[in-house]
Design an enzyme around this catalytic site. Sequence first.
Site, PDB file in Angstrom:
ATOM      1  CB  THR A  14      -0.930  -0.011   1.235  1.00 48.88           C
ATOM      2  OG1 THR A  14      -1.847  -1.081   1.086  1.00 48.88           O
ATOM      3  CG2 THR A  14      -1.697   1.278   1.403  1.00 48.88           C
ATOM      4  CB  THR A  90       0.501  -4.031   6.243  1.00 45.22           C
ATOM      5  OG1 THR A  90      -0.777  -3.851   5.623  1.00 45.22           O
ATOM      6  CG2 THR A  90       1.258  -2.726   6.259  1.00 45.22           C
ATOM      7  CG  ASP A  91      -2.783  -7.431   3.048  1.00 40.87           C
ATOM      8  OD1 ASP A  91      -3.092  -6.615   3.930  1.00 40.87           O
ATOM      9  OD2 ASP A  91      -3.361  -7.484   1.944  1.00 40.87           O
TER      10      ASP A  91
HETATM   11  N1  ASP Z   1      -3.292  -3.550   2.729  1.00 40.65           N
HETATM   12  C1  ASP Z   1      -2.006  -3.982   2.323  1.00 40.65           C
HETATM   13  C2  ASP Z   1      -0.903  -3.016   2.730  1.00 40.65           C
HETATM   14  O1  ASP Z   1      -1.097  -2.434   3.751  1.00 40.65           O
HETATM   15  C3  ASP Z   1      -1.914  -4.356   0.914  1.00 40.65           C
HETATM   16  C4  ASP Z   1      -0.681  -5.192   0.728  1.00 40.65           C
HETATM   17  O2  ASP Z   1      -0.340  -5.961   1.631  1.00 40.65           O
HETATM   18  O3  ASP Z   1      -0.062  -5.078  -0.321  1.00 40.65           O
HETATM   19  O4  ASP Z   1       0.098  -2.838   2.129  1.00 40.65           O
END
Ligand code: ASP
Length: 354
Positions: A14, A90-91
Amino acid sequence: MEKPRVAVASLGGTITMTAGHGTRGVAPTLTAADLLGAVPILAETADLRAETLITAPGASLGFTDVLRALSWARDAVTEGAVGVVLVQGTDTLEETSYLLDLHWDRPEPLVLTGAMRPPRQPGADGPANLLAAVLTATAPSSRGLGVLVVMNDEVHAAARVRKSDATALGAFSSAPFGPLGRIHEGCAYYANGPARRPALPLPADRHSPRVALLETCLGDDGDLLRLIIDADYDGVVISAFGAGHVSTGMAGMVSKAAERGPVVLASRTGAGAVLSHTYGFTGSEQDLLDRGAISAGWLDARKARILLWSLLSAGDSVEVIREAFAARGGHPSGPDAQVGCRPDNAPAARGRHW
Ligand code: ASP
């Protein structure tokens, strides 16, 4: 004064995502250099080297990508970086950070960060997270702590951190003992020390083990575990109820799985450890350990799967795997921190592995 050198690589996520590139929402586009360029104060803090390794969402990262980042990070410290920052989605941060931690054999900090909000959204957290990560990477107090995850001004140990909220800025937690430290007025302060273990050997290229992660749930009688056994997985982690419990029906299937390969028992609750000698019903933690399951201890199921993958990729036997889990799943601050047990109840006194 010469500024400390910090190498920063991006794997996407993200923090790199923008809209308007033929996709309906945001998608990874920015490079590591773009990210650094957007936070001018970073250049005053450190001598930065930027590299874009991958531009992908966290969900699409795999073991090979993480091992490539590990090799890049090792080269960066060999070439003189005092610390390394990896930016990613973060996933999967809680899993990638632990895989890196298992194999990180340098005193220099390897710091992971990302963002919960994309860069063009008001209140985007990427710049602050990046600055906090670089500060953590340059802090002498971060040396020897292994792989660290810095989000929302908190510094977490890779072995404990978990994404525990889908969208909040404070999405990361290390229940039940909390983060290792905090960023405060531009410095990293530590209050808790993690137990560091020697790095595991780097996984060989030849074989990527298949390790299943199965969360049990209401009414589960072991049918899915049977499918995993039939599909010939190399190992399985069971994310069990409470402190390590499954149904009576599933307990027999755990015995079958343990005859075929390592079965690791973790808790699906998100905090706390698997018990070792409290409950005695069929499907209880004692029953499953007696059937050959290996306790994940304080490791959650996702981290337990990463550890099992690393051990299997080294060709370790079930006995070695059992010992590794006893050491790495044990008390978060090491065996010396295990004080105050009633003598008749101390795990060691009962012959258990931690
Ligand atoms: N929501 C995720 C992030 O915070 C998307 C990902 O992991 O690419 O990056």
